[in-house]
Every structure is written in structure tokens, then in C-alpha cells.
Write a protein that holds these residues in place. Sequence first.
Motif, PDB file in Angstrom:
ATOM      1  N   ILE A  40       0.820  -1.205   0.000  1.00 44.20           N
ATOM      2  CA  ILE A  40       0.000   0.000   0.000  1.00 44.20           C
ATOM      3  C   ILE A  40       0.864   1.269   0.000  1.00 44.20           C
ATOM      4  O   ILE A  40       0.434   2.324  -0.481  1.00 44.20           O
ATOM      5  CB  ILE A  40      -0.943  -0.002   1.216  1.00 44.20           C
ATOM      6  N   ALA A  41       2.085   1.189   0.499  1.00 41.82           N
ATOM      7  CA  ALA A  41       2.939   2.380   0.633  1.00 41.82           C
ATOM      8  C   ALA A  41       3.080   3.184  -0.661  1.00 41.82           C
ATOM      9  O   ALA A  41       2.987   4.422  -0.627  1.00 41.82           O
ATOM     10  CB  ALA A  41       4.314   1.983   1.166  1.00 41.82           C
ATOM     11  N   PRO A  42       3.294   2.550  -1.838  1.00 43.37           N
ATOM     12  CA  PRO A  42       3.402   3.362  -3.068  1.00 43.37           C
ATOM     13  C   PRO A  42       2.143   4.165  -3.360  1.00 43.37           C
ATOM     14  O   PRO A  42       2.228   5.294  -3.866  1.00 43.37           O
ATOM     15  CB  PRO A  42       3.652   2.312  -4.158  1.00 43.37           C
ATOM     16  N   TYR A  43       0.977   3.610  -3.035  1.00 43.48           N
ATOM     17  CA  TYR A  43      -0.275   4.338  -3.252  1.00 43.48           C
ATOM     18  C   TYR A  43      -0.362   5.540  -2.300  1.00 43.48           C
ATOM     19  O   TYR A  43      -0.865   6.605  -2.671  1.00 43.48           O
ATOM     20  CB  TYR A  43      -1.472   3.424  -3.029  1.00 43.48           C
ATOM     21  N   THR A  44       0.141   5.361  -1.092  1.00 46.69           N
ATOM     22  CA  THR A  44       0.128   6.452  -0.118  1.00 46.69           C
ATOM     23  C   THR A  44       0.953   7.626  -0.627  1.00 46.69           C
ATOM     24  O   THR A  44       0.526   8.786  -0.567  1.00 46.69           O
ATOM     25  CB  THR A  44       0.691   5.969   1.233  1.00 46.69           C
ATOM     26  N   VAL A 142      16.070  11.005   9.244  1.00 48.34           N
ATOM     27  CA  VAL A 142      15.723  11.484   7.904  1.00 48.34           C
ATOM     28  C   VAL A 142      15.474  10.250   7.044  1.00 48.34           C
ATOM     29  O   VAL A 142      16.411   9.555   6.664  1.00 48.34           O
ATOM     30  CB  VAL A 142      16.841  12.361   7.301  1.00 48.34           C
ATOM     31  N   ALA A 143      14.226   9.993   6.738  1.00 44.36           N
ATOM     32  CA  ALA A 143      13.827   8.715   6.135  1.00 44.36           C
ATOM     33  C   ALA A 143      14.477   8.483   4.776  1.00 44.36           C
ATOM     34  O   ALA A 143      14.515   9.381   3.924  1.00 44.36           O
ATOM     35  CB  ALA A 143      12.307   8.662   5.992  1.00 44.36           C
ATOM     36  N   GLN A 144      14.962   7.265   4.570  1.00 44.85           N
ATOM     37  CA  GLN A 144      15.559   6.889   3.291  1.00 44.85           C
ATOM     38  C   GLN A 144      14.544   6.931   2.162  1.00 44.85           C
ATOM     39  O   GLN A 144      14.893   7.172   1.002  1.00 44.85           O
ATOM     40  CB  GLN A 144      16.139   5.463   3.401  1.00 44.85           C
ATOM     41  N   ALA A 145      13.274   6.683   2.486  1.00 42.68           N
ATOM     42  CA  ALA A 145      12.246   6.567   1.451  1.00 42.68           C
ATOM     43  C   ALA A 145      11.708   7.908   0.968  1.00 42.68           C
ATOM     44  O   ALA A 145      10.878   7.955   0.057  1.00 42.68           O
ATOM     45  CB  ALA A 145      11.083   5.713   1.960  1.00 42.68           C
ATOM     46  N   LEU A 146      12.166   9.025   1.545  1.00 38.38           N
ATOM     47  CA  LEU A 146      11.707  10.331   1.085  1.00 38.38           C
ATOM     48  C   LEU A 146      12.104  10.556  -0.372  1.00 38.38           C
ATOM     49  O   LEU A 146      13.123  10.029  -0.834  1.00 38.38           O
ATOM     50  CB  LEU A 146      12.332  11.442   1.936  1.00 38.38           C
ATOM     51  N   PRO A 147      11.334  11.345  -1.131  1.00 41.17           N
ATOM     52  CA  PRO A 147      11.790  11.739  -2.471  1.00 41.17           C
ATOM     53  C   PRO A 147      13.176  12.355  -2.373  1.00 41.17           C
ATOM     54  O   PRO A 147      13.492  13.057  -1.403  1.00 41.17           O
ATOM     55  CB  PRO A 147      10.737  12.771  -2.906  1.00 41.17           C
ATOM     56  N   ALA A 148      14.013  12.081  -3.359  1.00 36.36           N
ATOM     57  CA  ALA A 148      15.428  12.447  -3.270  1.00 36.36           C
ATOM     58  C   ALA A 148      15.644  13.937  -3.040  1.00 36.36           C
ATOM     59  O   ALA A 148      16.511  14.320  -2.242  1.00 36.36           O
ATOM     60  CB  ALA A 148      16.153  11.999  -4.541  1.00 36.36           C
ATOM     61  N   GLU A 153      17.316  18.137   0.877  1.00 32.04           N
ATOM     62  CA  GLU A 153      17.073  19.380   1.604  1.00 32.04           C
ATOM     63  C   GLU A 153      17.073  19.156   3.111  1.00 32.04           C
ATOM     64  O   GLU A 153      17.657  19.937   3.876  1.00 32.04           O
ATOM     65  CB  GLU A 153      15.748  19.986   1.162  1.00 32.04           C
ATOM     66  N   LYS A 154      16.438  18.079   3.561  1.00 37.37           N
ATOM     67  CA  LYS A 154      16.380  17.793   4.994  1.00 37.37           C
ATOM     68  C   LYS A 154      17.769  17.486   5.550  1.00 37.37           C
ATOM     69  O   LYS A 154      18.131  17.927   6.655  1.00 37.37           O
ATOM     70  CB  LYS A 154      15.417  16.632   5.263  1.00 37.37           C
ATOM     71  N   LEU A 155      18.566  16.701   4.815  1.00 30.03           N
ATOM     72  CA  LEU A 155      19.923  16.400   5.263  1.00 30.03           C
ATOM     73  C   LEU A 155      20.748  17.682   5.387  1.00 30.03           C
ATOM     74  O   LEU A 155      21.502  17.872   6.350  1.00 30.03           O
ATOM     75  CB  LEU A 155      20.594  15.438   4.283  1.00 30.03           C
TER      76      LEU A 155
END
Length: 259
Positions: A40-44, A142-148, A153-155
Amino acid sequence: MSDTSKASPADIMPIADVMARLRDPETGCPWDIEQDFASIAPYTIEEAYEVADAIDRNDMADLRDELGDLLLQVVFHSRIAEQAGHFRLQDVIDSIAAKMIRRHPHVFGEGARREDGHAQWESIKAAERADKIPDPSAMAGVAQALPALLRAEKLQKRAARTGFDWPDAQGAIAKIHEELDEVTSATSHAHREEEVGDLLFAVVNLARHLKIDPEVALRGGNTKFDRRFRQMEAIAGDAFVGLSLDEKEALWQQAKQAE
């Protein structure tokens, strides 16, 4: 102060009941029953982007629908968790309400004052992260799965809080030129890929110093390209594909000047 940490279940329970029916092992929908967190994660993620798209288009009817689709994802994940014995949808609601109150002492606290609200938020969030995550690094959480682009930016923001940052945008601009030179001098595909990654990271850094959201900026660039390319196709008609590159470039300039 009134207790707002407990949200009423009446407003959201209808969709929770629908999801419970869909996930019923005996009478539910086969597709919904077989889903798990990972599937379900990709749909989220997709639904979150569709919310952003509706906002960009200022389409309030579509935004209402897309927010409903995004809410459904929360309900879906919560139902999977409840069936596995982890937590319920009401726990999710109570948790986020409590977190918002905890992180806004300038609003909900005794003798609440509204100044320095963002600084308090970041301080409290950092303390919560330190208690929750054993990793002591400033990069922790800082989640690895965030858009690059968003993760870059967060890093960078985390690094900046430790003092590891350019003093102004000029340092970021110089770094972009340095990384571009390294791209052009790379001698293998793997090396070029690495250097292009460094270049993109440097561009995000420049956007941050200019107080520009790189994701918003790139979405704008994508929209502009899409609009101009469609104009090129409209001008040339069926002959477009067969035109030379120079002829297509001329059409591009025509579409650009028409804006």
C-alpha cells in the motif's frame, strides 16, 4: 485549557467501518484483503503527490477528493495494523493530536505566548527524536524513502544546524560549478552517475540558501516544459516528429515567446 487530545471518533468512523468491511477475511474484497503495509505504501506516496497537484492547479473540488483518497490511505494502514494487533485508527488520531499539543506549548501551555513558536517546535522535535532514536547523528530520522530532492534538503538543514553550511548562496554557486566540472571530467558511467548526484545535491543546496523549495521549483519547471512542448506540437501538427532538431528548437523559441 480544554482537552483536545482526544478526537471524537464519530466524524471519521464511517470510512473506518467501510475499510473494516473491505478487509473482512470472509466477506471483504479479495484485493483489499491481500494488501499489506509494503504493497500500500506506493499508493500512499502517490496520493500525497496528487493532493499537491490539486493545490498547484487551485482545483478545490479535486483537492477535496484527493484529500479523501489520502485519508483512505491512513485508514487502510491503520486497519492493517489493527488486524495485526499493533494499533487502531483511534490511536493514530489520539497520538497526532497529543503531539501537536506537546509541540505547541506557545499555544496550548499555561500563559501561552505565540512568539518563537518555530524554534520551540524544532527544539521539542529534536528532544523527542533523541529519546526515540538511538542513533546520535544529526542525520538520524531522515527517512531513506523520502523523495530524493526532499531528503537532500532535509539532510542539508540538519547539517546546517551543526554549523556545517555555506555562509551564503555564493558558496553553493561555486560548489555547483565545481560539481559540473567533475561531471564533464568523469570517465565512466558509474562515475558520471555519482557526479550528477553530487551536482543535483549542490543545486538543492543553492535552492535552500535562496529559500526556494526545490520540489516546488522543479514541479514548476516540469509544468513549463510540458506546456511549451504541447504548444510546439500544436503549431507543427502531424509534421512535428519529422522535423529536424533545429526546426524543433525554433518552435520551442516560438512557444516560449508566446507566453
